[in-house]
Design a protein around this motif. Structure first.
Motif, mmCIF file in Angstrom:
data_model
loop_
_atom_site.group_PDB
_atom_site.id
_atom_site.type_symbol
_atom_site.label_atom_id
_atom_site.label_comp_id
_atom_site.label_asym_id
_atom_site.label_seq_id
_atom_site.Cartn_x
_atom_site.Cartn_y
_atom_site.Cartn_z
ATOM 1 N N GLU A 17 44.175 -55.567 -42.988
ATOM 2 C CA GLU A 17 42.873 -56.241 -42.950
ATOM 3 C C GLU A 17 42.037 -55.751 -41.763
ATOM 4 O O GLU A 17 40.842 -55.522 -41.887
ATOM 5 C CB GLU A 17 43.053 -57.763 -42.860
ATOM 6 C CG GLU A 17 43.760 -58.380 -44.052
ATOM 7 C CD GLU A 17 45.282 -58.235 -44.004
ATOM 8 O OE1 GLU A 17 45.853 -57.956 -42.926
ATOM 9 O OE2 GLU A 17 45.895 -58.379 -45.071
ATOM 10 N N ARG A 18 42.674 -55.582 -40.621
ATOM 11 C CA ARG A 18 41.964 -55.103 -39.424
ATOM 12 C C ARG A 18 41.553 -53.644 -39.596
ATOM 13 O O ARG A 18 40.495 -53.229 -39.135
ATOM 14 C CB ARG A 18 42.837 -55.261 -38.172
ATOM 15 C CG ARG A 18 43.035 -56.681 -37.746
ATOM 16 C CD ARG A 18 41.762 -57.332 -37.224
ATOM 17 N NE ARG A 18 41.313 -56.678 -36.005
ATOM 18 C CZ ARG A 18 40.049 -56.424 -35.699
ATOM 19 N NH1 ARG A 18 39.096 -56.787 -36.505
ATOM 20 N NH2 ARG A 18 39.733 -55.819 -34.595
ATOM 21 N N MET A 19 42.379 -52.850 -40.251
ATOM 22 C CA MET A 19 42.027 -51.446 -40.491
ATOM 23 C C MET A 19 40.772 -51.355 -41.343
ATOM 24 O O MET A 19 39.877 -50.555 -41.057
ATOM 25 C CB MET A 19 43.178 -50.712 -41.180
ATOM 26 C CG MET A 19 44.357 -50.454 -40.299
ATOM 27 S SD MET A 19 45.593 -49.549 -41.247
ATOM 28 C CE MET A 19 47.053 -49.919 -40.315
ATOM 29 N N VAL B 138 35.269 -44.649 -29.129
ATOM 30 C CA VAL B 138 36.273 -45.702 -29.248
ATOM 31 C C VAL B 138 37.213 -45.347 -30.385
ATOM 32 O O VAL B 138 36.780 -44.974 -31.467
ATOM 33 C CB VAL B 138 35.609 -47.065 -29.532
ATOM 34 C CG1 VAL B 138 36.659 -48.131 -29.765
ATOM 35 C CG2 VAL B 138 34.686 -47.441 -28.398
ATOM 36 N N ILE B 139 38.519 -45.458 -30.143
ATOM 37 C CA ILE B 139 39.509 -45.210 -31.185
ATOM 38 C C ILE B 139 40.192 -46.539 -31.477
ATOM 39 O O ILE B 139 41.015 -47.010 -30.695
ATOM 40 C CB ILE B 139 40.539 -44.153 -30.744
ATOM 41 C CG1 ILE B 139 39.822 -42.854 -30.410
ATOM 42 C CG2 ILE B 139 41.593 -43.955 -31.821
ATOM 43 C CD1 ILE B 139 40.700 -41.784 -29.822
ATOM 44 N N PRO B 140 39.830 -47.175 -32.606
ATOM 45 C CA PRO B 140 40.444 -48.459 -32.931
ATOM 46 C C PRO B 140 41.911 -48.292 -33.334
ATOM 47 O O PRO B 140 42.277 -47.286 -33.919
ATOM 48 C CB PRO B 140 39.614 -48.981 -34.096
ATOM 49 C CG PRO B 140 38.958 -47.787 -34.676
ATOM 50 C CD PRO B 140 38.844 -46.768 -33.590
ATOM 51 N N LYS B 141 42.706 -49.273 -32.979
ATOM 52 C CA LYS B 141 44.123 -49.237 -33.306
ATOM 53 C C LYS B 141 44.524 -50.564 -33.928
ATOM 54 O O LYS B 141 44.179 -51.616 -33.424
ATOM 55 C CB LYS B 141 44.945 -48.988 -32.037
ATOM 56 C CG LYS B 141 46.431 -49.031 -32.260
ATOM 57 C CD LYS B 141 46.997 -49.994 -31.239
ATOM 58 C CE LYS B 141 48.384 -50.396 -31.555
ATOM 59 N NZ LYS B 141 48.516 -51.731 -32.062
ATOM 60 N N SER B 142 45.197 -50.492 -35.034
ATOM 61 C CA SER B 142 45.728 -51.694 -35.657
ATOM 62 C C SER B 142 46.857 -51.322 -36.601
ATOM 63 O O SER B 142 46.883 -50.224 -37.146
ATOM 64 C CB SER B 142 44.639 -52.433 -36.441
ATOM 65 O OG SER B 142 45.169 -53.630 -36.985
ATOM 66 N N VAL B 143 47.769 -52.257 -36.797
ATOM 67 C CA VAL B 143 48.850 -52.061 -37.759
ATOM 68 C C VAL B 143 48.672 -52.989 -38.955
ATOM 69 O O VAL B 143 49.470 -52.951 -39.882
ATOM 70 C CB VAL B 143 50.236 -52.283 -37.103
ATOM 71 C CG1 VAL B 143 50.509 -51.229 -36.049
ATOM 72 C CG2 VAL B 143 50.354 -53.675 -36.522
ATOM 73 N N HIS B 144 47.621 -53.804 -38.919
ATOM 74 C CA HIS B 144 47.365 -54.754 -39.997
ATOM 75 C C HIS B 144 46.282 -54.213 -40.930
ATOM 76 O O HIS B 144 45.214 -53.796 -40.483
ATOM 77 C CB HIS B 144 46.925 -56.104 -39.426
ATOM 78 C CG HIS B 144 47.926 -56.692 -38.485
ATOM 79 N ND1 HIS B 144 49.111 -57.254 -38.902
ATOM 80 C CD2 HIS B 144 47.941 -56.771 -37.129
ATOM 81 C CE1 HIS B 144 49.803 -57.660 -37.861
ATOM 82 N NE2 HIS B 144 49.112 -57.376 -36.768
ATOM 83 N N PHE C 24 37.013 -49.763 -40.299
ATOM 84 C CA PHE C 24 36.301 -48.730 -41.036
ATOM 85 C C PHE C 24 34.885 -49.154 -41.412
ATOM 86 O O PHE C 24 34.026 -48.321 -41.655
ATOM 87 C CB PHE C 24 37.064 -48.321 -42.295
ATOM 88 C CG PHE C 24 38.185 -47.361 -42.021
ATOM 89 C CD1 PHE C 24 37.925 -46.088 -41.528
ATOM 90 C CD2 PHE C 24 39.493 -47.731 -42.246
ATOM 91 C CE1 PHE C 24 38.949 -45.194 -41.267
ATOM 92 C CE2 PHE C 24 40.526 -46.840 -41.992
ATOM 93 C CZ PHE C 24 40.257 -45.577 -41.500
ATOM 94 N N ASN C 25 34.625 -50.443 -41.475
ATOM 95 C CA ASN C 25 33.294 -50.948 -41.832
ATOM 96 C C ASN C 25 32.410 -51.027 -40.587
ATOM 97 O O ASN C 25 32.012 -52.100 -40.159
ATOM 98 C CB ASN C 25 33.409 -52.323 -42.500
ATOM 99 C CG ASN C 25 34.043 -52.232 -43.859
ATOM 100 O OD1 ASN C 25 33.889 -51.231 -44.549
ATOM 101 N ND2 ASN C 25 34.771 -53.257 -44.249
ATOM 102 N N ILE C 26 32.070 -49.858 -40.042
ATOM 103 C CA ILE C 26 31.307 -49.833 -38.798
ATOM 104 C C ILE C 26 29.813 -49.636 -39.007
ATOM 105 O O ILE C 26 29.045 -49.727 -38.065
ATOM 106 C CB ILE C 26 31.835 -48.742 -37.852
ATOM 107 C CG1 ILE C 26 31.712 -47.369 -38.513
ATOM 108 C CG2 ILE C 26 33.266 -49.026 -37.439
ATOM 109 C CD1 ILE C 26 31.949 -46.222 -37.576
ATOM 110 N N LEU C 27 29.402 -49.351 -40.208
ATOM 111 C CA LEU C 27 27.988 -49.058 -40.453
ATOM 112 C C LEU C 27 27.271 -50.195 -41.173
ATOM 113 O O LEU C 27 26.303 -49.973 -41.899
ATOM 114 C CB LEU C 27 27.859 -47.757 -41.251
ATOM 115 C CG LEU C 27 28.457 -46.524 -40.561
ATOM 116 C CD1 LEU C 27 28.383 -45.323 -41.477
ATOM 117 C CD2 LEU C 27 27.771 -46.257 -39.243
#
Length: 60
Positions: free
Chosen positions: A10-12, A2-8, A16-19
């Motif tokens: 807070e969402r970025m 999965v490649i997450p996409k965001s321009v905000h 990154f906090n996937i673990l």
């Protein structure tokens, strides 16, 4: 993958906090049952099917 996409911003940071979780033994066992070694969509060992997929145009 999965490649997450965001321009905000807070969402970025969230992306990154996937673990920040732990899977239980039961969850790991359930996940391991999902892998059958075969594609549910097509047989990637069938040469005619693989060649046919390469002939389809998905966008201009």
């Amino acid at each position: 993958m999965v490649i997450p996409k965001s321009v905000h911003k807070e969402r970025m940071v969230e992306n990154f906090n996937i673990l920040d979780f732990i899977l239980s033994e039961e969850e790991m066992a359930a996940i391991s049952l999902l892998e059958t070694g075969k594609s549910p969509i097509y047989d990637d060992m069938d040469l005619a099917t693989v060649k046919g997929i390469g002939l389809h145009k998905i966008h201009e």
